[in-house]
Design a protein around this motif. Structure first.
Motif, PDB file in Angstrom:
ATOM      1  N   TYR A 193       3.294   0.710 -34.804  1.00  0.00           N
ATOM      2  CA  TYR A 193       4.338   1.748 -34.600  1.00  0.00           C
ATOM      3  C   TYR A 193       4.328   2.466 -33.221  1.00  0.00           C
ATOM      4  O   TYR A 193       5.481   2.790 -32.946  1.00  0.00           O
ATOM      5  N   GLU A 194       3.043   2.773 -32.858  1.00  0.00           N
ATOM      6  CA  GLU A 194       2.987   3.291 -31.417  1.00  0.00           C
ATOM      7  C   GLU A 194       3.568   2.543 -30.429  1.00  0.00           C
ATOM      8  O   GLU A 194       4.362   3.289 -29.594  1.00  0.00           O
ATOM      9  N   THR A 195       3.179   1.316 -30.479  1.00  0.00           N
ATOM     10  CA  THR A 195       3.751   0.302 -29.527  1.00  0.00           C
ATOM     11  C   THR A 195       5.340  -0.022 -29.612  1.00  0.00           C
ATOM     12  O   THR A 195       6.102   0.077 -28.677  1.00  0.00           O
ATOM     13  N   ALA A 196       5.909   0.206 -30.946  1.00  0.00           N
ATOM     14  CA  ALA A 196       7.113   0.081 -31.078  1.00  0.00           C
ATOM     15  C   ALA A 196       8.038   1.190 -30.686  1.00  0.00           C
ATOM     16  O   ALA A 196       8.928   1.098 -29.963  1.00  0.00           O
ATOM     17  N   LYS A 197       7.298   2.450 -30.626  1.00  0.00           N
ATOM     18  CA  LYS A 197       8.025   3.778 -30.000  1.00  0.00           C
ATOM     19  C   LYS A 197       7.957   3.654 -28.495  1.00  0.00           C
ATOM     20  O   LYS A 197       8.888   4.076 -27.965  1.00  0.00           O
ATOM     21  N   GLN A 198       6.874   3.040 -28.045  1.00  0.00           N
ATOM     22  CA  GLN A 198       6.736   2.813 -26.552  1.00  0.00           C
ATOM     23  C   GLN A 198       7.772   2.046 -26.111  1.00  0.00           C
ATOM     24  O   GLN A 198       8.565   2.336 -24.973  1.00  0.00           O
TER      25      GLN A 198
END
Length: 408
Positions: free
Chosen positions: A359-364
Motif C-alpha cells: 500500500y505504501e507504493t500505491a500511495k506513492q
C-alpha cells in the motif's frame, strides 16, 4: 546583403567596364538592358541566364570572382531563403531567434517561409509531447492570409491530432472536418486519410453509426491498400464495440495473414489480443500481444502493447511479470500525456500494488499523480480505488478514516 537582378547586372558591368552596347552581340537589346537596370523591367530566369553567359564570355570567366552562376541567378526570394536556411539550420536556432528573423521575413513578404517555419516548429513540439505549444504555432499559421488551402488542411489536421492526445475527441473531430473542407481533390491520399480520421473520432465519441459510414465510404471509394487496411481495422473495432467480437476477430486474422505492411500486422495483432482479453482468453491474448510487440518499431506503440501485456499477466495472477511490464511501459505512457492511457496505467498499477498488499507504493503513485497538474482530474478516482482495496482488507474503520483524511 540582398541584391536585386538590376543591381547584380549593373555591379558586374561597371566592375569590368562593359558598356550596355556590348551585349548586343549576344542578342540582348541595349534599351531592354537599360530598363532592367533602372528597375522598369523584371528579367525572366532565361534572360538572367543569357546575361550571365554574356558576362562570362565578355570577362573570360572572371565574372565568377563576383558571382557564381548559381548566385547570379538567385532571385531576392531565393537569397532570403538561402540566408534563412544557412543561419537557422537547426530547430533550436529557429526557436531561439524566432522574433528577430520573423521581422525580417515579414519585411520581405516571405510569408510562405514563415508558414513553413511555424509548421516545422509546431511538429517539433508535437514530437516532444508539448501539444499546447505545438498548437500555438499551428494556430499562428492559420492567421496568415497567404496560407494555401492544402497547407491549411494540413495544419487543421495537426491541431486535431494534438487535441486527440488530450482525449478531446469532439474538438478533434471538428478540426478534422475543417481540414477535409479545405481539400479540393476528393480522390487524394490526404482526403482519404481525413475520412479515416473523422471515422476514428466518431468511434471515440461512441457514434458507431457515423463511424461506420466513414469506413464504408473509404472501402467503397478508395483503392489505396494502406487506407483499405485502416478502414478494415476501424470496421473491426466498431464490430467489437457492438459486441460482435467473432466478426471483428475474422477481420483481424485476415489482416494478419495478408498485411500491407508491418504496421497493419502490428495493429491487427494488438487489437486481436485486446479482443481475446475482453473474452478472458488470456493465453491467446498474450500470444497475439507478444507478436505485436515483436514487430513494433514505434516506441510509444511498444509501450502501449507492454501495458496490455501487463494487464494480461495481472489477470493471470503473474504478478512478477505484470510488475516487469508495468515498469517497462511507464515512461512512454506517461510522457505521451494521452489521458486515456495514463489513466489505464495508473489504475492497473495502483490495483497491482494493492493486490501485492504494497500500500505504501500505491500511495506513492497517488502522490505522483498529484504532482502532475495535467493528470490531476484523475486523482480522486485513483484515491477511491486505493480506499476500495484498503477497505477489503477489513481495515478498522478508525484507520480507514485516518487514511481518508490523509488523502484529502
Amino acid at each position: 546583403m540582398l541584391f536585386s537582378a538590376a543591381k547584380k547586372i549593373k555591379k558586374c558591368r561597371e566592375h569590368f567596364g562593359i558598356s550596355q552596347y556590348k551585349f548586343k552581340q549576344f542578342g540582348i537589346n541595349q534599351h531592354y538592358l537599360s530598363m532592367i537596370e533602372s528597375g522598369k523591367r523584371e528579367p525572366s530566369s532565361d534572360m538572367m541566364k543569357d546575361i550571365y553567359n554574356a558576362l562570362y564570355q565578355l570577362t573570360d570567366g572572371k565574372v565568377e570572382n563576383l558571382y557564381t552562376k548559381e548566385q547570379f541567378l538567385m532571385t531576392q526570394d531565393d537569397q532570403i531563403r538561402y540566408w534563412f536556411e544557412t543561419n537557422y539550420s537547426s530547430i533550436d536556432q529557429k526557436i531561439k531567434d524566432y522574433e528577430n528573423y520573423s521581422k525580417i521575413l515579414r519585411k520581405y513578404k516571405m510569408f510562405d517561409l514563415i508558414i513553413e517555419n511555424d509548421i516545422a516548429i509546431g511538429q517539433f513540439y508535437k514530437e516532444k509531447g508539448e501539444f499546447d505549444l505545438a498548437n500555438k504555432f499551428f494556430f499562428q499559421c492559420l492567421k496568415e492570409k497567404e496560407i494555401t488551402k492544402l497547407q491549411k488542411s494540413k495544419v487543421y489536421r495537426e491541431i486535431a491530432l494534438n487535441l486527440r492526445r488530450y482525449s478531446n475527441y469532439k474538438q478533434s473531430w471538428y478540426y478534422c472536418l475543417l481540414a477535409l473542407d479545405e481539400l479540393e481533390d476528393k480522390t487524394s491520399n490526404e482526403y482519404y486519410q481525413l475520412c479515416f480520421d473523422i471515422g476514428a473520432m466518431y468511434y471515440k465519441l461512441n457514434n458507431f453509426e457515423e463511424s461506420n459510414k466513414c469506413v464504408n465510404y473509404l472501402l467503397n471509394h478508395c483503392d489505396v491498400p494502406q487506407f483499405i487496411s485502416l478502414g478494415k481495422l476501424l470496421k473491426a473495432l466498431i464490430l467489437q464495440e457492438l459486441g460482435e467480437n467473432k466478426e471483428a476477430q475474422k477481420i483481424y486474422k485476415e489482416l494478419i495473414q495478408c498485411p500491407v505492411d508491418y504496421t497493419d500486422f502490428m495493429y491487427a495483432n494488438f487489437h486481436l489480443s485486446r479482443s481475446y482479453f475482453i473474452e478472458k482468453e488470456y493465453d491467446k491474448a498474450l500470444s497475439y500481444s507478444q507478436q505485436a510487440l515483436d514487430c513494433s518499431l514505434n516506441d510509444y506503440r511498444r509501450d502501449l502493447i507492454r501495458l496490455l501485456i501487463f494487464r494480461i499477466h495481472k489477470e493471470l495472477g503473474n504478478y512478477e511479470e505484470a510488475l516487469k511490464y508495468s515498469n517497462l511501459s511507464k515512461k512512454g505512457i506517461l510522457s505521451s500525456s494521452i489521458l486515456v492511457h495514463v489513466k489505464e496505467w495508473y489504475e492497473e498499477s495502483i490495483s497491482l500494488f494493492c493486490l501485492l498488499k504494497d500500500y505504501e507504493t500505491a500511495k506513492q503513485l497517488l502522490e505522483e499523480v498529484s504532482c502532475h497538474h495535467q493528470f490531476s482530474s484523475l486523482l480522486n478516482e485513483f484515491k477511491l480505488l486505493y480506499l476500495k482495496y484498503l477497505s477489503q482488507e477489513n481495515t478498522p474503520i478508525k484507520d480507514l478514516m485516518i487514511e481518508v483524511l490523509n488523502l484529502s
